[in-house]
Structure formats: structure tokens, C-alpha cells
Write a protein that holds these residues in place. Structure first.
Motif, mmCIF file in Angstrom:
data_model
loop_
_atom_site.group_PDB
_atom_site.id
_atom_site.type_symbol
_atom_site.label_atom_id
_atom_site.label_comp_id
_atom_site.label_asym_id
_atom_site.label_seq_id
_atom_site.Cartn_x
_atom_site.Cartn_y
_atom_site.Cartn_z
ATOM 1 N N SER A 213 0.820 -1.218 0.000
ATOM 2 C CA SER A 213 0.000 0.000 0.000
ATOM 3 C C SER A 213 0.848 1.260 0.000
ATOM 4 O O SER A 213 0.402 2.315 -0.458
ATOM 5 C CB SER A 213 -0.936 0.003 1.216
ATOM 6 N N CYS A 214 2.060 1.140 0.509
ATOM 7 C CA CYS A 214 2.983 2.286 0.516
ATOM 8 C C CYS A 214 3.714 2.443 -0.820
ATOM 9 O O CYS A 214 4.494 3.383 -0.988
ATOM 10 C CB CYS A 214 4.012 2.135 1.634
ATOM 11 N N GLY A 215 3.469 1.532 -1.747
ATOM 12 C CA GLY A 215 4.124 1.625 -3.046
ATOM 13 C C GLY A 215 5.567 1.178 -3.032
ATOM 14 O O GLY A 215 6.379 1.654 -3.834
ATOM 15 N N VAL A 216 5.891 0.231 -2.148
ATOM 16 C CA VAL A 216 7.267 -0.259 -2.056
ATOM 17 C C VAL A 216 7.494 -1.332 -3.107
ATOM 18 O O VAL A 216 6.802 -2.348 -3.152
ATOM 19 C CB VAL A 216 7.551 -0.833 -0.652
ATOM 20 N N VAL A 217 8.423 -1.093 -3.993
ATOM 21 C CA VAL A 217 8.879 -2.094 -4.950
ATOM 22 C C VAL A 217 10.400 -2.029 -4.935
ATOM 23 O O VAL A 217 10.983 -0.980 -5.162
ATOM 24 C CB VAL A 217 8.290 -1.840 -6.359
ATOM 25 N N ASP A 218 11.031 -3.138 -4.608
ATOM 26 C CA ASP A 218 12.449 -3.108 -4.259
ATOM 27 C C ASP A 218 13.274 -4.040 -5.144
ATOM 28 O O ASP A 218 12.836 -4.477 -6.206
ATOM 29 C CB ASP A 218 12.617 -3.472 -2.784
ATOM 30 N N ASP A 219 14.477 -4.347 -4.665
ATOM 31 C CA ASP A 219 15.421 -5.123 -5.459
ATOM 32 C C ASP A 219 14.990 -6.570 -5.661
ATOM 33 O O ASP A 219 15.614 -7.293 -6.441
ATOM 34 C CB ASP A 219 16.809 -5.086 -4.816
ATOM 35 N N ARG A 220 13.929 -7.038 -4.991
ATOM 36 C CA ARG A 220 13.421 -8.388 -5.262
ATOM 37 C C ARG A 220 13.017 -8.526 -6.727
ATOM 38 O O ARG A 220 13.204 -9.579 -7.345
ATOM 39 C CB ARG A 220 12.213 -8.688 -4.368
ATOM 40 N N PHE A 221 12.484 -7.443 -7.296
ATOM 41 C CA PHE A 221 12.019 -7.499 -8.682
ATOM 42 C C PHE A 221 13.170 -7.336 -9.674
ATOM 43 O O PHE A 221 13.113 -7.858 -10.788
ATOM 44 C CB PHE A 221 10.937 -6.443 -8.894
ATOM 45 N N GLU A 222 14.186 -6.628 -9.282
ATOM 46 C CA GLU A 222 15.396 -6.556 -10.112
ATOM 47 C C GLU A 222 15.991 -7.952 -10.265
ATOM 48 O O GLU A 222 16.351 -8.378 -11.369
ATOM 49 C CB GLU A 222 16.415 -5.608 -9.473
ATOM 50 N N ARG A 223 16.081 -8.693 -9.156
ATOM 51 C CA ARG A 223 16.637 -10.045 -9.198
ATOM 52 C C ARG A 223 15.722 -10.996 -9.966
ATOM 53 O O ARG A 223 16.195 -11.915 -10.644
ATOM 54 C CB ARG A 223 16.855 -10.563 -7.770
ATOM 55 N N ALA A 224 14.397 -10.799 -9.844
ATOM 56 C CA ALA A 224 13.455 -11.708 -10.496
ATOM 57 C C ALA A 224 13.450 -11.544 -12.013
ATOM 58 O O ALA A 224 13.419 -12.533 -12.753
ATOM 59 C CB ALA A 224 12.046 -11.483 -9.938
ATOM 60 N N LEU A 225 13.487 -10.302 -12.500
ATOM 61 C CA LEU A 225 13.356 -10.043 -13.937
ATOM 62 C C LEU A 225 14.686 -9.949 -14.667
ATOM 63 O O LEU A 225 14.751 -10.194 -15.878
ATOM 64 C CB LEU A 225 12.568 -8.750 -14.157
ATOM 65 N N TYR A 226 15.745 -9.579 -13.945
ATOM 66 C CA TYR A 226 17.035 -9.363 -14.609
ATOM 67 C C TYR A 226 18.157 -10.125 -13.892
ATOM 68 O O TYR A 226 19.126 -9.525 -13.415
ATOM 69 C CB TYR A 226 17.354 -7.864 -14.658
ATOM 70 N N PRO A 227 18.036 -11.449 -13.806
ATOM 71 C CA PRO A 227 19.116 -12.218 -13.173
ATOM 72 C C PRO A 227 20.350 -12.279 -14.076
ATOM 73 O O PRO A 227 20.279 -12.019 -15.281
ATOM 74 C CB PRO A 227 18.490 -13.603 -12.994
ATOM 75 N N ASP A 228 21.459 -12.634 -13.494
ATOM 76 C CA ASP A 228 22.696 -12.768 -14.269
ATOM 77 C C ASP A 228 22.582 -13.953 -15.232
ATOM 78 O O ASP A 228 21.986 -14.994 -14.909
ATOM 79 C CB ASP A 228 23.885 -12.979 -13.329
ATOM 80 N N ASP A 229 23.158 -13.794 -16.422
ATOM 81 C CA ASP A 229 23.201 -14.861 -17.426
ATOM 82 C C ASP A 229 21.813 -15.435 -17.702
ATOM 83 O O ASP A 229 21.610 -16.656 -17.777
ATOM 84 C CB ASP A 229 24.152 -15.985 -16.972
ATOM 85 N N ASP A 230 20.865 -14.556 -17.863
ATOM 86 C CA ASP A 230 19.478 -14.971 -18.075
ATOM 87 C C ASP A 230 19.296 -15.473 -19.506
ATOM 88 O O ASP A 230 19.596 -14.755 -20.466
ATOM 89 C CB ASP A 230 18.546 -13.785 -17.808
#
Length: 676
Positions: free
Chosen positions: A330-347
Motif C-alpha cells: 500500500s505504501c508503493g514499495v517495490v524493491d530489489d526483489r524485482f530486479e533479481r526476479a526479472l534481470y538475473p545474471d546470465d538470463d
């Protein structure tokens, strides 16, 4: 389905839906009508003694009656995987070569480890030991304190202040433990005074205050609620600080004051005096996102209340930890969890830096007292990555009640502070309302362009919920052009400049009745052997990969691993259980327990722009379901669409506006992943 210009008076909707899917002719419909007419005539007939004649159901023939659908079943819900296996075998024996099963293929796991999942056997062992010792372990995947701070600052705030409003000491204790443990703080170091005089730092840029607010939170007419909220806001609000409220509540129940009232009157009175929805509205007016924690429960069987206390083990208060996680949403928090989920290394599924926008559309409950159909409710959210890897992400929101893109917390507050549209606006038909919804969405996409700073975006919609909005997303309309006689928009961004259009429209479908059901999985191992598995949580596609094919994301139910009811037998062999006053002698009644099978989501990237890979977009949508904003497991919707849905579900008038027609109820049930 064509009726050849002839009317049907006695045929029900369920029969029409089945026959339409079977592409049947009119003969079955005529037989149904004749059968119903005959039974009605016999029902009105009487014997020589003036009594009604009993109607015995004849053996099944061309027409076979079905049981009416109810909201609950004495024998539980769900068929179970073994039941589906037997059904598959029966279809194969009966139909032979005239039917073929759907064979799906997967390239294996496309998901990385979430933050609360052990990355190695050693970490898994350490986590298990901590759980056995009763220590706190993260079971939900909370955002990091650094991620929260960066997300809040990217929205223009200096810090996040969590305002805990309570009126029972037991709930205060649960709130303290729920905030202390995730930040590595000893709960006994937080000893607040009732008036909220003290501020307790949780991490850099995050703090908490605790205030007793019994007068504000108790159920009743709440004539002073506006003044009470204003006083609290005036005390704790500060320029540059995002204030978020975590409040105690309890579900209102029937009391002595409701004696003599009809059930509908009691329901209306309880809703009108429910403090939660009144407080949500007043806090929203002050742009304060809120979340609620139940402090006392009512047992309708024993007619007694029980206060919920802190469990013995720190990680077991799931309501507390999930509540905090949803407050961050509800506070609009979107963090590095999504960076890791969508842009992992050697994807192997590389994705350009791009935003994802989710559009939620819902039909309001129709009130027959008014002319015409109600206006549709539309909410939207967009998750926007940093232009370069490693930067802070943003999430913004929009609604057709407050049609302006804003930081998600502010957009949700403005939405919750306003009333749903009335039914009496102009008496437009149902068809016109769907067309208007398409126009509203185009307006939202037109304005979204200014918020993205040149980043491309993909649009996510529920294909079932929006089926009547955009004909160009129907399967049978692919490769065709717009019907000039149809006033609806062909696609969500029709008429906008090409650069303002989404690079792809990702159509989601969670309606299990329309999905392939997983029966068995075969896996080829490294040694060349093939083994049969019972479950899978991977992403699948049709083996022959026809043009425009969808992907299917299968998910093992959350509770499946505990009991696995339905994996080895059907309900015919379910054990009835045993009731006893002695807990050691009790045995579970398997018959009325849920029997789980795999759930399915269909992911179909459509109208994808050249240069963008449909498979990479499907994988991204699956990953955005796997890495949820405010849930420890997968959500039915990807994160942007889920955030838009939650805006609507949290509105203080949602209960009044909740649809009553079966189709809309099923859409929301599937979206939330719950039983009706």
C-alpha cells in the motif's frame, strides 16, 4: 451460438454455455425446453385426493439434470489429481483416436530463488534449526530495509513512519514483535507509552510509533471518527514523511441490539457501523495508506470471543507478517526483489529495461431499482524499473474515479477517499458501459506515456474480465480487422501514436474451467531415464508451438505438501474421520477437506512489436507472479495486475459494489485464488 432467430423461454444459462462450447445444434435446446415444460405441467397437476404428484427423475437420456450449484459443499471442494487421472483414462478408453490429449513441454525452471528461500543445503539446514529452536526466520520474503528506503525516497519522501494504532495489549505485543524481528531488533527494546510519545527507529529511513486509539477503532456510528483521525494525523504527520497506519480491528458480529431484525437488516447495520471501512476512508482523505490486524475472533459455534495472542514461535504469527508485507504494498514499495526476479545474471530470457502496466476492470453490482447498468470500476498500476541496473524502482497507480497517474500510495488513497460511481448517471446499457471502459483505459495509457521517461512497456490484462471490452483480443478475431459497426475500441491503445502503444499485450486467464488440468509430468533426467512426477510448478507451452500459442504456468497449491489429499485416491475412498473430546483420539474427516490439484494460469503475449520476444515476455509475466508484491507464494495475477486488483478490493465501499452475477463472482474468485 446461433438460435436462428427463434426464441427459447425455458432454457437456462448453464445449458447454453455447455452447448455453445460443444458447437451443438438446436435439437438439444428444443429437447431441454420440452422437458422443462412437461415437468412444470406435471408439477402443477394433482391426483384424485388433491395432492401434488411426485416427479421421479427418469433415466439419463439426451437430457440429464444437474445438481444446482451452491456456495459450499458438505463433501468439500476439489477433485484431486488422482480423480483427474482416472477421468483422463476414461476419456481415452471411451473416445479412442477421436480425441487427443494436450501435450505440453517445458524448458525447466525459469525462476530464481526468492529472498526467503534457502539458496543451498547448508542454508536450508540452518533455517530448519532456527525454526525448531523457535527463532525468527523470514517465511514471506520481506523487502530489505535498504530496498524500502530507496523506494520511499524515489517517491519523494525522506522516510517511512509506521503508525501502529491499537486498543488491546495483546495486539500491541504482536505488532511490536512483527516489526522488531524482521529488522533484527529485540522486541523488549520497544516499550511504547500509550499516547505515542516515543518514536522507535527500525532502520535507516524507517521508524514506528505506537498509539492507543480505542475510541477511533471501536465499531459504531463513529460520529467523532473524522475528528479523531484529524487529531492523530496532526500529531504524527510531518512534511516529507510517508505516514502509514497499521490498525487493530475485529469483525463485527450480531449482538443484542440486533434482536428482532431480519438477516439483511443485520448485515446492513453491521456494515454501516464497521469501524474498519470508516477509518480507511478517513485515513485515505489524509493520504495515509492503511492495513488492519484482527485482534479478537468470534466462534459462531460456541458463541464466544477469543483474543488472539502472540504465538510461542516468532515466525508463526502469519497474519502479522503478511499484514506488514501488504502495508508495504500500500505504501508503493517495490524493491530489489524485482530486479533479481526479472534481470538475473546470465538470463537465457533477456529482457530490455521496460515497465509493466496492469489494468483491472470490474463490473459493479446491478441494482434493479435504477435504470441502465452501473459504470465499470477500473484501477491500474505500473511497475517502472530504473533506466540502469541497480537503481530504485517505482510503482504508480491510476483509477477512473481519480484519473491521474500518481505514486501508488497516493493513487490508492485518492481512490479510497472517493465514492464509487452511482448507478443513475445516464441509464446506459451494459454494452455501452463496456465500451466506455475501453475509452477510460485508452485515456490511462495516453497519460502513462508521460510517466515512463521513454521506457517501453507491456500491458497486462485479465482476458476473462475484459472479454467484452476489446474484440481484438479474442482468439477468433486474430488476423481480422475492426468491425465498423462495433463502437468498442479494437485494442486498448487503438488510436494512440505507435510509440505510445504497449510493446505487447499480455493476456492472462485464470479461469480454471477454461484451462488444461495437469494430470502427469514426465521428466527426462541427466542419465537419460524418464521418470513420472505428480506435480510441477514450471512454465509450459504446446509441443507443436503454433503461431500465437499461449504459455501455461502450473502451480502446486500452498497446502498441498502437508496432506496431499487426492493424490492417491478419490473421494469414494475418503476416510470419514472420528470426533472425540480427547484430542489424541480425533481423526481428520478427509471427506469434507479440500482435495488439491494443480492450478493453471494462461499467459498469452499478443500484438507483440517486432524486436520483442514473446517467450521472454511470457517468462517475465510468470516471474512477476512468482515474485509477489505482498504474498509469500505466487499470486494468480502478475504483480502490476495484482496491485491494481488490491486497490479495488481494499475500497471501503467494495462490499456494497461487489458483483452478484455468477460470471463476475467467478472472475474475482479466480483472481484472488480463493473459493467462493
Amino acid at each position: 451460438m446461433s438460435l436462428d432467430g427463434r426464441g427459447l423461454r425455458q432454457t437456462n444459462k448453464h445449458a447454453l454455455e455447455i452447448l455453445a462450447k460443444m458447437d451443438a445444434d438446436r435439437a438439444s435446446l428444443t429437447a431441454i425446453e420440452e422437458r422443462v415444460t412437461d415437468e412444470r405441467n406435471r408439477l402443477n397437476a394433482k391426483d384424485e385426493n388433491g395432492k401434488r404428484i411426485d416427479i421421479l427423475t427418469p433415466p439419463p437420456g439426451a437430457i440429464r439434470p444437474t445438481m444446482p450449484k451452491t456456495d459450499s459443499f458438505a463433501v468439500g471442494t476439489g477433485a484431486g489429481i488422482y480423480h483427474l487421472t482416472l477421468l483422463r483414462d476414461h476419456v481415452q478408453r471411451t473416445c479412442g483416436d477421436t480425441v487427443s490429449l494436450l501435450d505440453l513441454k517445458s524448458k525447466g525452471n525459469v525462476f530464481g530463488k526468492r529472498s526467503h528461500e534457502p539458496a543451498s543445503a547448508t542454508q536450508a539446514k540452518d533455517k530448519k534449526q532456527k525454526k525448531d529452536d523457535g527463532e525468527y526466520v523470514d517465511l514471506i520474503g520481506k523487502p530489505s530495509s535498504e530496498g524500502i528506503r530507496r523506494s520511499i525516497q524515489a517517491a519523494g519522501y525522506k522516510k517511512l513512519r509506521i503508525l501502529c494504532l491499537w486498543y488491546r495489549d495483546e495486539t500491541l505485543t504482536r505488532m511490536i514483535h512483527g516489526l522488531a524481528h524482521p529488522y533484527g531488533i529485540e522486541p523488549h527494546d520497544i516499550d511504547p507509552k500509550p499516547g505515542g510519545e516515543d518514536t522507535f527507529p527500525l532502520a535507516d529511513g524507517i521508524e514506528a510509533v505506537f498509539c492507543n486509539a480505542e475510541a477511533l477503532l471501536e465499531h459504531g456510528p463513529g460520529t467523532q471518527r473524522t475528528a479523531d483521525v484529524q487529531a492523530i494525523i496532526g500529531k504524527f504527520a510531518e512534511p516529507g514523511v510517508l505516514l502509514a497506519a497499521w490498525c487493530e480491528t475485529e469483525i463485527p458480529v450480531r449482538g443484542e441490539e440486533h434482536e428482532g431484525m431480519k438477516s439483511a437488516e443485520v448485515k446492513a447495520a453491521l456494515a454501516e457501523n464497521d469501524a474498519k471501512h470508516q477509518v480507511v476512508r478517513e485515513l485515505a482523505k489524509a493520504a495515509v495508506p492503511s492495513q488492519f490486524l484482527v485482534g479478537r475472533e468470534y466462534d459462531s459455534f460456541t458463541k464466544t470471543f477469543s483474543i488472539i495472542k502472540k504465538p510461542a514461535k516468532a515466525f508463526e504469527d502469519h497474519r502479522v507478517h503478511m499484514g506488514v508485507l501488504d502495508l508495504y504494498r500500500s505504501c508503493g514499495v517495490v524493491d530489489d526483489r524485482f530486479e533479481r526476479a526479472l534481470y538475473p545474471d546470465d538470463d537465457p530470457y533477456p529482457l530490455p529495461r521496460m515497465a509493466f502496466c496492469g489494468i483491472h476492470i470490474r463490473k459493479q453490482a446491478t441494482d434493479n431499482k435504477y435504470k441502465g447498468a452501473p459504470k465499470r470500476i477500473i484501477t491500474a498500476s505500473a511497475i517502472i524499473p530504473s533506466p540502469e541496473p541497480g537503481g530504485p524502482w517505482r510503482v504508480i497507480g491510476w483509477s477512473n474515479i481519480h484519473p491521474k497517474w500518481e505514486h501508488y500510495a497516493l493513487a490508492q488513497s485518492n481512490f479510497h477517499a472517493a465514492n464509487y460511481p452511482l448507478h443513475t448517471e445516464n441509464g446506459d446499457s451494459d454494452f455501452q458501459r463496456w465500451a466506455q471502459a475501453g475509452d477510460d483505459v485508452r485515456t490511462a495509457l495516453q497519460e502513462l506515456h508521460d510517466e515512463l521517461d521513454g521506457l517501453p512497456y507491456a500491458l497486462m490484462i485479465d482476458g476473462h474480465a475484459s472479454r467484452r471490452v476489446w474484440p481484438g483480443l479474442h482468439n477468433n478475431k486474430q488476423g481480422l480487422g475492426k468491425d465498423p459497426d462495433d463502437p468498442r475500441l479494437w485494442l486498448p491503445a487503438s488510436g494512440l501514436p505507435q510509440s505510445w502503444n504497449p510493446v505487447s499485450i499480455i493476456r492472462m486467464n485464470c479461469a480454471q474451467a477454461e484451462m488444461p488440468r495437469l494430470v502427469a509430468v514426465t521428466e527426462k533426467q541427466k542419465n537419460g531415464k524418464t521418470v513420472t512426477l505428480k506435480t510441477s510448478s514450471d512454465l509450459y507451452y504446446s509441443e507443436d508451438r503454433p503461431e500465437g500459442h499461449p504459455w501455461f504456468l502450473f502451480t502446486e497449491p500452498r497446502n498441498y505438501g502437508k496432506k496431499r489429499l487426492g493424490q492417491w485416491k478419490t473421494r469414494w475412498r475418503a476416510k470419514p474421520g472420528k470426533a472425540s473430546k480427547n484430542a489424541d483420539e480425533r481423526k481428520e474427516n478427509e471427506l469434507n477437506s479440500p482435495w488439491y490439484s494443480m492450478t493453471t494460469r494462461e499467459i498469452t503475449p499478443m500484438h507483440t512489436r517486432d524486436g520483442y520476444d514473446r517467450e521472454a515476455l511470457a517468462v517475465a509475466a510468470a516471474r512477476l507472479s512468482h515474485q509477489a508484491l505482498s504474498w509469500s507464494d505466487r499470486t494468480r495475477y502478475p504483480a502490476p495486475l495484482h496491485a491494481a486488483l488490491q486497490m479495488d478490493l481494499g475500497h471501503p465501499q467494495y462490499r456494497r459494489s461487489e458483483p452478484k452475477d455468477r460470471e463476475s463472482i467467478d472472475i474475482l474468485k479466480e483472481a484472488r485464488g480463493t473459493e467462493s
